[in-house]
Design an enzyme around this catalytic site. Structure first.
Site, mmCIF file in Angstrom:
data_model
loop_
_atom_site.group_PDB
_atom_site.id
_atom_site.type_symbol
_atom_site.label_atom_id
_atom_site.label_comp_id
_atom_site.label_asym_id
_atom_site.label_seq_id
_atom_site.Cartn_x
_atom_site.Cartn_y
_atom_site.Cartn_z
ATOM 1 N N GLY A 249 -2.087 -3.587 -1.121
ATOM 2 C CA GLY A 249 -2.523 -2.421 -0.762
ATOM 3 C C GLY A 249 -2.673 -1.215 -1.526
ATOM 4 O O GLY A 249 -1.892 -1.224 -2.575
ATOM 5 N N MET A 250 -3.733 -0.416 -1.437
ATOM 6 C CA MET A 250 -3.817 0.758 -2.247
ATOM 7 C C MET A 250 -4.099 2.084 -1.419
ATOM 8 O O MET A 250 -5.011 1.732 -0.443
ATOM 9 C CB MET A 250 -5.047 0.689 -3.248
ATOM 10 C CG MET A 250 -5.279 1.702 -4.088
ATOM 11 S SD MET A 250 -4.193 1.368 -5.416
ATOM 12 C CE MET A 250 -4.954 2.854 -6.524
ATOM 13 N N GLY A 251 -3.487 2.965 -1.619
ATOM 14 C CA GLY A 251 -3.512 4.148 -0.863
ATOM 15 C C GLY A 251 -3.698 5.410 -1.924
ATOM 16 O O GLY A 251 -4.015 5.305 -3.071
ATOM 17 N N ALA A 252 -3.935 6.511 -1.049
ATOM 18 C CA ALA A 252 -4.408 7.537 -1.886
ATOM 19 C C ALA A 252 -3.180 8.066 -2.953
ATOM 20 O O ALA A 252 -3.690 8.595 -3.917
ATOM 21 C CB ALA A 252 -4.929 8.944 -0.946
ATOM 22 N N PHE A 253 -2.257 7.768 -2.753
ATOM 23 C CA PHE A 253 -1.033 8.307 -3.475
ATOM 24 C C PHE A 253 -0.341 7.174 -4.453
ATOM 25 O O PHE A 253 0.529 7.158 -5.039
ATOM 26 C CB PHE A 253 0.003 9.051 -2.996
ATOM 27 C CG PHE A 253 -0.545 10.444 -2.189
ATOM 28 C CD1 PHE A 253 -0.669 11.470 -2.887
ATOM 29 C CD2 PHE A 253 -1.093 10.389 -0.935
ATOM 30 C CE1 PHE A 253 -0.920 12.666 -2.419
ATOM 31 C CE2 PHE A 253 -1.445 11.445 -0.354
ATOM 32 C CZ PHE A 253 -1.355 12.750 -1.122
ATOM 33 N N LEU B 68 0.080 2.503 -5.278
ATOM 34 C CA LEU B 68 -0.419 1.029 -5.109
ATOM 35 C C LEU B 68 0.754 0.465 -4.688
ATOM 36 O O LEU B 68 1.965 0.448 -5.104
ATOM 37 C CB LEU B 68 -0.991 0.373 -6.543
ATOM 38 C CG LEU B 68 -1.139 -0.766 -6.703
ATOM 39 C CD1 LEU B 68 -2.319 -1.345 -5.875
ATOM 40 C CD2 LEU B 68 -1.363 -1.404 -8.132
ATOM 41 N N VAL B 69 0.622 -0.446 -3.732
ATOM 42 C CA VAL B 69 1.749 -1.420 -3.352
ATOM 43 C C VAL B 69 1.603 -2.695 -3.723
ATOM 44 O O VAL B 69 0.404 -3.357 -3.464
ATOM 45 C CB VAL B 69 1.960 -1.214 -1.824
ATOM 46 C CG1 VAL B 69 3.015 -1.971 -1.019
ATOM 47 C CG2 VAL B 69 2.059 0.313 -1.395
ATOM 48 N N LYS C 37 6.294 0.041 -4.216
ATOM 49 C CA LYS C 37 5.105 0.943 -3.972
ATOM 50 C C LYS C 37 5.173 2.056 -5.168
ATOM 51 O O LYS C 37 6.250 2.615 -5.586
ATOM 52 C CB LYS C 37 5.345 2.121 -2.739
ATOM 53 C CG LYS C 37 4.532 3.209 -2.574
ATOM 54 C CD LYS C 37 4.441 4.067 -1.551
ATOM 55 C CE LYS C 37 3.865 5.363 -1.592
ATOM 56 N NZ LYS C 37 4.250 6.200 -0.350
ATOM 57 N N ASP D 14 1.366 11.642 10.617
ATOM 58 C CA ASP D 14 0.312 10.817 10.263
ATOM 59 C C ASP D 14 0.685 9.446 10.819
ATOM 60 O O ASP D 14 0.181 8.331 10.027
ATOM 61 C CB ASP D 14 0.209 10.765 8.771
ATOM 62 C CG ASP D 14 -1.111 10.165 8.213
ATOM 63 O OD1 ASP D 14 -1.990 10.262 8.421
ATOM 64 O OD2 ASP D 14 -1.034 9.602 7.030
#
Length: 377
Positions: A30-34, A36-37, A52, A144
């Site tokens: 997974g990839m998020g705004a803050f 990479l996992v 993460k 959130d």
């Protein structure tokens, strides 16, 4: 992959992943705004874990504070329905890596793959409520909650994750925080004076999405978002409108045509695959006035939760979370020292526990050296 002392480096999605040799077999999940996992194997325990990477946490004081807050929360909050911190370290490039138990999927992916059967909807809702009861008892609001922040394993055990936006219970909180589809109307209307009830609105949106298989309020922007909420709930009551502080927002709300609410039993009449009690709980979660919205504690006693509710096994946090750092406006270097200190404390605490259990924790001396360097020793 190249070795560099205690660390190994590899490129994943164009991003350098620099982790201790304890973790192998990296695969992106997974990839998020803050950050990479990646999934990995913990060679110390043989368990599959999620690693993460928080990218450039010390690039600004805002990012440093956000990362520090998430670390403090993960150390403080210990509950079966919350993600737990198994390890944390800072790489030579000064990126921070959080390590947690790997979960099989998240609710967002699950909802995209197939419709949920009613027993899973009920069990997942119960576990979310159980986790929120604990979070709120610690004086924390998640802010959130959304399907992608709800992790689920092959046994259907559920864990709430991503506390990067979490805040204290404060009647004067401000900010544009949660993902739009799950955002409570009081955040859109006032941007202040909100409390734990915002999380319960999100639970309502998530429950509706589990029932229907699609987002209930898929707003294109916050104006459209508010408009489609009123299509179901009707126009906001006068006492809610009275709390609006922004003149522009007030004018917008007053410009909307009057709408009568649609009864939930009518709106969800086609959802015969779930119990009527599920729709009743939904109606108690999706309420304009946050003070009339059901709480997590009350939600656990709702008839829809009867199959799982056990007051002897729904714990609260032993102590309130210490938010004293939260209003601090500190330079990056100070946040860096505080972060190293927290990481060292984590490893020393885990090390004592592991010594008791007969295993070892190899990273505490590394973190002590890093802390000495950060302090200029």
């Amino acid at each position: 992959m190249s070795a560099d002392g205690e660390f190994t480096r590899t490129q994943i999605f164009g991003t350098v992943f620099e982790i201790t040799n304890r973790y192998t077999e990296l695969n992106p999940v997974g990839m998020g705004a803050f950050g990479l996992v990646c999934s990995a194997v913990d060679r110390l325990t043989g368990q599959n874990v999620a690693v993460k990477k928080v990218m450039k946490p010390f690039s600004t004081s805002v990012l440093a504070k956000r990362t520090y807050r998430e670390l403090k929360l993960l150390k403080h909050l210990k509950h079966e329905n919350l993600i737990t911190l198994d390890d944390i370290f800072i790489s030579p490039l000064e990126d921070i890596y959080f390590v947690n138990e790997l979960q099989g999927t998240d609710l967002h992916r699950l909802l995209n793959s197939r419709p949920l059967e009613k027993q899973f909807i009920q069990y997942f809702t119960y576990q979310i409520m159980r986790g929120l009861k604990y979070i709120h008892s610690a004086g924390v609001i998640h802010r959130d909650l959304k399907p992608s922040n709800i992790l689920i394993n092959e046994n259907c055990d559920l864990k709430i994750c991503d506390f990067g936006l979490a805040r204290l219970q404060d009647p004067q909180m401000t900010g544009y925080v949660s993902t739009r589809y799950y955002r409570a109307p009081e955040i859109m209307l006032t941007w202040q004076k909100y409390d734990t009830e915002v999380d319960l609105w999100s639970v309502g949106c998530i429950l509706a999405e589990m029932i229907e298989g699609k987002p209930l309020f898929p707003g294109k922007d916050h104006v459209h978002q508010f408009s489609i909420i009123t299509e179901l709930l009707g126009s906001p009551p006068a006492d809610v409108i009275d709390t609006i502080c922004s003149e522009n927002t007030l004018r917008f709300v007053q410009s909307l045509p009057h709408r009568d609410p649609i009864p939930f039993s009518e709106r969800f009449a086609s959802c015969t695959h779930v119990e009527p009690e599920a729709i009743d709980l939904l109606a108690k979660l999706l309420v304009f006035d946050p003070k009339k919205r059901i709480s997590a504690v009350e939600g656990l006693t709702h008839p829809y939760m009867e199959a799982y509710h056990d007051p002897t096994d729904e714990p609260v946090c032993e102590s309130k979370f210490d938010w004293s750092f939260n209003d601090a406006d500190l330079p990056v270097d100070t946040w860096r020292v505080m972060m190293y200190s927290e990481i060292l404390d984590f490893h020393q605490t885990v090390g004592v526990a592991n010594e008791t259990e007969g295993s070892e924790q190899p990273d505490s001396q590394v973190e002590q050296n890093n802390l000495d360097s950060a302090n200029g020793a």
